[in-house]
Design an enzyme around this catalytic site. Structure first.
Site, PDB file in Angstrom:
ATOM      1  N   ASP A   1      -0.881  -5.698   2.525  1.00 32.33           N
ATOM      2  CA  ASP A   1       0.406  -6.228   2.991  1.00 32.33           C
ATOM      3  C   ASP A   1       0.567  -7.696   2.585  1.00 32.33           C
ATOM      4  O   ASP A   1       1.666  -8.249   2.692  1.00 32.33           O
ATOM      5  CB  ASP A   1       0.498  -6.139   4.532  1.00 32.33           C
TER       6      ASP A   1
ATOM      7  N   LYS B   1       5.135   5.762   4.571  1.00 31.65           N
ATOM      8  CA  LYS B   1       4.056   5.201   3.738  1.00 31.65           C
ATOM      9  C   LYS B   1       2.986   6.272   3.463  1.00 31.65           C
ATOM     10  O   LYS B   1       2.512   6.406   2.339  1.00 31.65           O
ATOM     11  CB  LYS B   1       3.439   3.974   4.434  1.00 31.65           C
TER      12      LYS B   1
ATOM     13  N   GLN C   1       0.341  -1.799  11.144  1.00 34.29           N
ATOM     14  CA  GLN C   1       1.813  -1.782  11.283  1.00 34.29           C
ATOM     15  C   GLN C   1       2.244  -2.762  12.379  1.00 34.29           C
ATOM     16  O   GLN C   1       1.741  -2.732  13.493  1.00 34.29           O
ATOM     17  CB  GLN C   1       2.276  -0.349  11.616  1.00 34.29           C
TER      18      GLN C   1
END
Ligand code: NAD
Length: 292
Positions: free
Chosen positions: A119, A52, A96
């Site tokens: 997200d 990412k 994460q």
């Protein structure tokens, strides 16, 4: 059979994003900026976050990786999230997952400012997605939607079977495919580990989205002739044919299923690269705002 080339499509999207970043900079504005929090040093999470961050650099974004020890308390982790919420220089934040067992993921997700939640996991954003209000869509389902759109796959009135009901893939996928929009307007069956007669249900699917995390689970006898097959699974399995001794396997028995399908995603090179592209797209949206 037509291959749904996630790798190429992801590169196309990243190229489009890079052009938009150039426009932003020409207007004298700052670079879009994504922050990622990584707790502990789980190998798979390191790989995903690393990819990412590299993708951010490629399209011209700024990125900040905040590494925290896996002994961090929930309170201190939420304090880190709060700092980024308050930082006007940062547009998007991801934490994460998975987090260590002593930390409640939902509490951390809820601490993220919804307009930085690229997200799309915050309950407010999940609610908006469900009501078809413009918001950040979770990156993996958003990537699948984008692939369906770019390959112009018909969805209206089709039977879409989703295997797996996780909050990050299966559940949102089922909501998106049932929405009154394109892609969408499917009759959706959401299946999971307690589903009975899964084989029969899959046999009636026009679109199969497979996200259970069991390598080569979907076999040829479960697939109708001409179905579209989207393979979300990524499992590392031992291999004596690769240098590393490992290879990635999807949830679909690709070789056998490909001949029967009209469209199919490979693993690797299908849904995985699309996930990264959509995270970048969400970050750009955090800068530009939603089209309403
Ligand atoms: P998860 O473990 O959270 O959920 C798995 C789901 O599968 C559960 O809902 C469970 O009920 C269902 N399931 C398990 N066994 C089943 C069975 N025999 N029959 C029917 N349903 C069954 O998984 P997840 O986080 O959704 O991930 C699924 C897979 O997708 C994994 O391989 C993961 O690595 C991969 N993944 C890939 C990406 C990507 O970017 N390509 C992103 C996220 C997850």
């Amino acid at each position: 059979m037509q291959l749904l080339d996630g790798k190429q499509t992801s590169q196309d999207i990243q190229q489009e994003i890079a052009v938009q970043v150039e426009h932003i900079l020409k207007e004298g504005k700052k670079k879009p900026h994504l922050a990622a929090i990584l707790v502990g040093n789980d190998g798979a999470s390191e790989t995903y976050v690393g990819a990412k961050v590299r993708a951010c650099e490629k399209v011209g974004f700024d990125s900040t990786l905040i590494r925290l020890d896996d002994s961090i308390s929930q309170e201190n982790l939420i304090a880190e999230v709060e700092k980024i919420n308050q930082n006007d220089n940062i547009d998007g934040l991801i934490v994460q997952l998975p987090l260590p067992a002593h930390i409640d993921e939902l509490s951390v997700t809820k601490a993220i400012y919804p307009l930085k939640d690229v997200d799309g996991f915050h309950p407010e954003n999940v609610g908006k997605m469900t009501l078809n209000i413009p918001t950040f869509l979770p990156a993996t389902p958003a990537g699948i939607i984008e692939l369906i759109k770019r390959y112009k796959i018909e969805t209206e009135g089709k039977h879409c079977v989703v295997i797996g009901r996780s909050n990050i893939v299966g559940l949102p996928m089922s909501i998106l495919m049932a929405r009154n929009s394109y892609p969408g307007n499917c009759t959706v069956t959401l299946t999971h580990s307690r589903t009975k007669n899964l084989k029969e249900i899959c046999q009636s699917a026009d679109i199969l989205i497979v996200a259970l995390g069991r390598p080569e689970y979907l076999t040829e006898d479960m697939v109708k002739e001409g179905a579209t097959v989207i393979d979300v699974g990524i499992t590392r399995v031992k291999s004596d044919k690769t240098k590393s001794g490992w290879k990635l396997k999807g949830d679909v028995d690709y070789t056998a299923v490909a001949d029967k399908s009209s469209f199919i995603t490979p693993v690797p090179g299908g849904v995985g690269p699309m996930t990264i592209a959509m995270l970048l797209k969400n970050t750009l949206t955090a800068v530009n705002g939603f089209d309403v």
